[in-house]
Design a protein around this motif. Structure first.
Motif, mmCIF file in Angstrom:
data_model
loop_
_atom_site.group_PDB
_atom_site.id
_atom_site.type_symbol
_atom_site.label_atom_id
_atom_site.label_comp_id
_atom_site.label_asym_id
_atom_site.label_seq_id
_atom_site.Cartn_x
_atom_site.Cartn_y
_atom_site.Cartn_z
ATOM 1 N N GLU A 247 -13.271 4.729 -13.271
ATOM 2 C CA GLU A 247 -13.210 4.942 -11.812
ATOM 3 C C GLU A 247 -12.793 3.519 -11.186
ATOM 4 O OE1 GLU A 247 -16.814 5.349 -9.660
ATOM 5 O OE2 GLU A 247 -17.826 4.982 -11.184
ATOM 6 N N GLY A 248 -12.170 3.788 -9.988
ATOM 7 C CA GLY A 248 -11.696 2.675 -9.361
ATOM 8 C C GLY A 248 -11.263 2.765 -7.729
ATOM 9 N N TYR A 249 -11.058 1.538 -7.173
ATOM 10 C CA TYR A 249 -10.676 2.147 -5.828
ATOM 11 C C TYR A 249 -9.680 0.896 -5.469
ATOM 12 C CZ TYR A 249 -13.921 -1.899 -4.485
ATOM 13 O OH TYR A 249 -14.407 -3.270 -4.503
ATOM 14 N N GLY A 250 -8.993 0.993 -4.305
ATOM 15 C CA GLY A 250 -8.111 -0.080 -3.845
ATOM 16 C C GLY A 250 -7.939 -0.109 -2.272
ATOM 17 N N ILE A 251 -7.719 -1.256 -1.864
ATOM 18 C CA ILE A 251 -7.503 -1.434 -0.101
ATOM 19 C C ILE A 251 -6.194 -2.127 -0.145
ATOM 20 C CG2 ILE A 251 -8.666 -2.132 1.735
ATOM 21 C CD1 ILE A 251 -11.225 -2.263 0.618
ATOM 22 N N ALA A 252 -5.507 -1.478 0.818
ATOM 23 C CA ALA A 252 -4.079 -2.248 1.326
ATOM 24 C C ALA A 252 -4.146 -2.410 2.787
ATOM 25 C CB ALA A 252 -2.952 -1.615 0.677
ATOM 26 N N ALA A 253 -3.479 -3.670 3.334
ATOM 27 C CA ALA A 253 -3.391 -3.670 4.766
ATOM 28 C C ALA A 253 -2.061 -4.484 5.052
ATOM 29 C CB ALA A 253 -4.361 -4.390 5.408
ATOM 30 N N ALA A 254 -1.450 -4.132 6.149
ATOM 31 C CA ALA A 254 -0.073 -4.807 6.266
ATOM 32 C C ALA A 254 0.020 -4.798 7.858
ATOM 33 C CB ALA A 254 1.032 -3.808 5.844
ATOM 34 N N TYR A 255 0.790 -5.868 8.218
ATOM 35 C CA TYR A 255 1.261 -5.935 9.811
ATOM 36 C C TYR A 255 2.621 -6.252 9.741
ATOM 37 C CZ TYR A 255 1.110 -7.685 14.592
ATOM 38 O OH TYR A 255 1.136 -7.667 15.857
ATOM 39 N N ASP A 256 3.245 -5.414 10.810
ATOM 40 C CA ASP A 256 4.694 -5.444 10.655
ATOM 41 C C ASP A 256 5.104 -6.466 11.721
ATOM 42 O OD1 ASP A 256 7.502 -4.972 10.973
ATOM 43 O OD2 ASP A 256 7.196 -2.683 10.875
ATOM 44 N N LEU A 257 6.006 -7.317 11.285
ATOM 45 C CA LEU A 257 6.219 -8.535 12.269
ATOM 46 C C LEU A 257 7.660 -8.134 12.833
ATOM 47 C CD1 LEU A 257 5.594 -11.408 10.341
ATOM 48 C CD2 LEU A 257 4.260 -10.650 11.948
ATOM 49 N N GLY A 258 8.442 -6.963 12.252
ATOM 50 C CA GLY A 258 9.499 -6.726 12.969
ATOM 51 C C GLY A 258 10.840 -7.098 12.120
ATOM 52 N N GLY A 259 12.081 -6.225 12.375
ATOM 53 C CA GLY A 259 13.092 -6.917 11.318
ATOM 54 C C GLY A 259 12.973 -6.655 9.877
ATOM 55 N N GLY A 260 12.185 -5.980 9.648
ATOM 56 C CA GLY A 260 11.983 -5.778 8.082
ATOM 57 C C GLY A 260 11.131 -6.754 7.627
ATOM 58 N N LEU A 261 10.221 -7.555 8.178
ATOM 59 C CA LEU A 261 9.188 -8.293 7.442
ATOM 60 C C LEU A 261 8.095 -7.840 7.801
ATOM 61 C CD1 LEU A 261 8.930 -11.184 6.098
ATOM 62 C CD2 LEU A 261 8.725 -12.415 8.363
ATOM 63 N N LYS A 262 7.047 -7.922 6.650
ATOM 64 C CA LYS A 262 5.715 -7.494 6.985
ATOM 65 C C LYS A 262 4.726 -8.432 6.031
ATOM 66 C CE LYS A 262 6.657 -2.463 7.341
ATOM 67 N NZ LYS A 262 6.156 -1.161 6.508
ATOM 68 N N VAL A 263 3.622 -8.611 6.744
ATOM 69 C CA VAL A 263 2.543 -9.377 5.948
ATOM 70 C C VAL A 263 1.594 -8.478 5.076
ATOM 71 C CG1 VAL A 263 0.570 -11.108 6.364
ATOM 72 C CG2 VAL A 263 2.450 -11.243 7.746
ATOM 73 N N HIS A 264 1.101 -8.677 3.883
ATOM 74 C CA HIS A 264 0.397 -7.798 3.226
ATOM 75 C C HIS A 264 -0.876 -8.451 2.708
ATOM 76 C CE1 HIS A 264 3.521 -4.349 3.041
ATOM 77 N NE2 HIS A 264 4.371 -5.367 3.126
ATOM 78 N N ALA A 265 -1.898 -7.588 2.467
ATOM 79 C CA ALA A 265 -3.016 -8.007 1.898
ATOM 80 C C ALA A 265 -3.605 -7.007 1.092
ATOM 81 C CB ALA A 265 -4.303 -8.576 2.620
ATOM 82 N N GLY A 266 -3.994 -7.012 -0.176
ATOM 83 C CA GLY A 266 -4.583 -5.966 -0.765
ATOM 84 C C GLY A 266 -5.556 -6.326 -1.867
ATOM 85 N N TYR A 267 -6.554 -5.550 -2.278
ATOM 86 C CA TYR A 267 -7.838 -5.542 -3.182
ATOM 87 C C TYR A 267 -7.973 -4.529 -4.003
ATOM 88 C CZ TYR A 267 -12.682 -6.813 -4.646
ATOM 89 O OH TYR A 267 -13.613 -6.980 -5.644
ATOM 90 N N GLY A 268 -8.276 -4.441 -5.230
ATOM 91 C CA GLY A 268 -8.645 -3.326 -6.226
ATOM 92 C C GLY A 268 -9.722 -3.821 -7.139
ATOM 93 N N ASP A 269 -10.468 -2.781 -7.479
ATOM 94 C CA ASP A 269 -11.442 -3.126 -8.498
ATOM 95 C C ASP A 269 -11.697 -1.680 -9.393
ATOM 96 O OD1 ASP A 269 -13.185 -4.548 -9.958
ATOM 97 O OD2 ASP A 269 -14.628 -4.537 -8.509
ATOM 98 N N SER A 270 -12.276 -1.915 -10.685
ATOM 99 C CA SER A 270 -12.406 -0.893 -11.626
ATOM 100 C C SER A 270 -13.803 -0.909 -12.294
ATOM 101 C CB SER A 270 -11.412 -0.871 -12.675
ATOM 102 O OG SER A 270 -10.051 -0.660 -12.168
ATOM 103 N N ASP A 271 -14.129 0.297 -12.689
ATOM 104 C CA ASP A 271 -15.342 0.372 -13.423
ATOM 105 C C ASP A 271 -15.277 1.155 -14.630
ATOM 106 O OD1 ASP A 271 -18.344 -0.293 -13.577
ATOM 107 O OD2 ASP A 271 -18.384 1.926 -13.543
ATOM 108 N N VAL A 272 -15.303 1.123 -15.830
ATOM 109 C CA VAL A 272 -15.547 1.833 -16.963
ATOM 110 C C VAL A 272 -16.777 2.072 -17.718
ATOM 111 C CG1 VAL A 272 -14.229 2.462 -19.131
ATOM 112 C CG2 VAL A 272 -12.816 1.431 -17.312
ATOM 113 N N ASP A 273 -17.119 3.368 -17.880
ATOM 114 C CA ASP A 273 -18.447 3.442 -18.492
ATOM 115 C C ASP A 273 -18.438 2.827 -19.994
ATOM 116 O OD1 ASP A 273 -19.649 4.926 -16.408
ATOM 117 O OD2 ASP A 273 -19.711 6.731 -17.489
ATOM 118 N N GLY A 274 -19.698 1.755 -20.067
ATOM 119 C CA GLY A 274 -19.688 1.289 -21.308
ATOM 120 C C GLY A 274 -18.898 -0.151 -21.584
#
Length: 330
Positions: free
Chosen positions: A287-314
């Motif tokens: 299993e795992g999850y991810g989070i993504a966020a972005a802010y549109d500055l206009g004109g095709g330029l965006k600021v991005h931030a992201g995080y993800g993590d996973s877990d596997v039995d054993g």
């Protein structure tokens, strides 16, 4: 904004009633990626989660035309630099060609198979430069595509809000059976809410163990069958949500996958999150999850931030990933 090299342009040539158009568009990224000691390889960066600079560049060429009788045809290719910390090493990727008419559309190339075409595995995702939200172990993005040479032929036909598709991926080595998929999807408005539904089946064969999911952590082998359904909703207030379920059957082990996603947009800000889990008979949970966020500055330029993590039995480890940076669309 001054656009010179990467600006979307078009060259149109007219002869009789037929016209050919070649268009160019561009995309670039810059920023920083990193993660835990056991973070997977992603976006052109090696496994291990070292903090590194990230840059990416893509030039997309699209060519379309039409016969005198109205038959549309075309091709597209993405010319991209190796992602991550490399310099240069440009190559062609995601190439495809199509022909379309009243009979439907036939597309061949590095494209989605019918199952991936029909299923919606993630909604409300603004994206990240490090693909944190789609590279965790619980993410089931391409389903059974790419298990051979990743060259797929797909036929699709749409009528109104309903569409159907079939696809094939051939085993060029002639050691396994070819892969096939069929899918259907519907999108409509119900009492002010936008709803989407997908239903699909895919089968392929392999004589060795192969992995499912972004990290290929859920092992299958022999005759493999996938049967999935998805539903997503747009509440028309900035909030979207989706659910996808896939039953997995193989000679090596059986299992299932469930994915949940949601996103919210307000003004120039967008955030999305998803969670996925493979429940396998022998391996247990992946299993795992991810989070993504972005802010549109206009004109095709965006600021991005992201995080993800996973877990596997054993399996013990620090699998987290993160990224922060800018994307540029031209």
């Amino acid at each position: 904004m001054k656009q010179i090299l990467l600006a979307t342009t078009a060259l149109v040539m007219t002869a009789g009633v037929a016209a050919a158009e070649i268009s160019f568009s561009g995309y670039a990224e810059m920023g920083v990626v990193g993660g835990g000691d056991d973070a997977p390889a992603r976006a052109g960066h090696a496994a291990g989660g070292q903090t590194e600079f990230h840059n990416d560049f893509n030039l997309i060429v699209t060519m379309t035309s039409e016969t005198d009788t109205g038959l549309a045809f075309g091709a597209s290719v993405e010319i991209s630099k190796d992602e991550g910390d490399s310099n240069g090493n440009f190559a062609a990727d995601n190439e495809a060609a199509f022909i379309s008419g009243a009979f439907g559309t036939l597309t061949m190339g590095e494209i989605d198979g019918a199952m991936d075409w029909a299923m919606t595995e993630n909604v409300g995702n603004p994206g990240t430069i490090g693909d944190d939200e789609t590279t965790h172990a619980g993410y089931f993005g391409a389903y059974g595509d790419g298990k051979y040479d990743n060259q797929i032929a797909r036929y699709e036909y749409s009528f109104g809000d309903f569409g159907v598709a079939i696809s094939a991926e051939l085993d060029d080595t002639d050691t396994n059976g070819d892969g096939y998929a069929i899918g259907a999807k519907y999108k409509g408005d119900f009492g002010g809410f936008g709803m989407g539904f997908g239903l699909a089946y895919q089968t392929f064969e392999t004589d060795v163990l192969v992995g499912l999911g972004s990290q290929e952590a859920a092992a299958v082998g022999g005759d493999v069958e996938l049967l999935g359904a998805s539903v997503n909703a747009d509440f028309n207030n900035g909030f979207v949500a989706g659910l996808a379920y896939t039953d997995i059957s193989s000679d090596a082990q059986d299992g299932s996958h469930i994915g949940v996603s949601a996103g919210f947009t307000t003004g120039a800000f967008q955030i999305g999150a998803n969670y996925g889990m493979f429940d396998m008979d022998v391996q247990g949970d992946v299993e795992g999850y991810g989070i993504a966020a972005a802010y549109d500055l206009g004109g095709g330029l965006k600021v991005h931030a992201g995080y993800g993590d996973s877990d596997v039995d054993g399996v013990e480890g620090d699998f987290e990933t993160y990224s922060v940076g800018l994307s540029m669309s031209f």
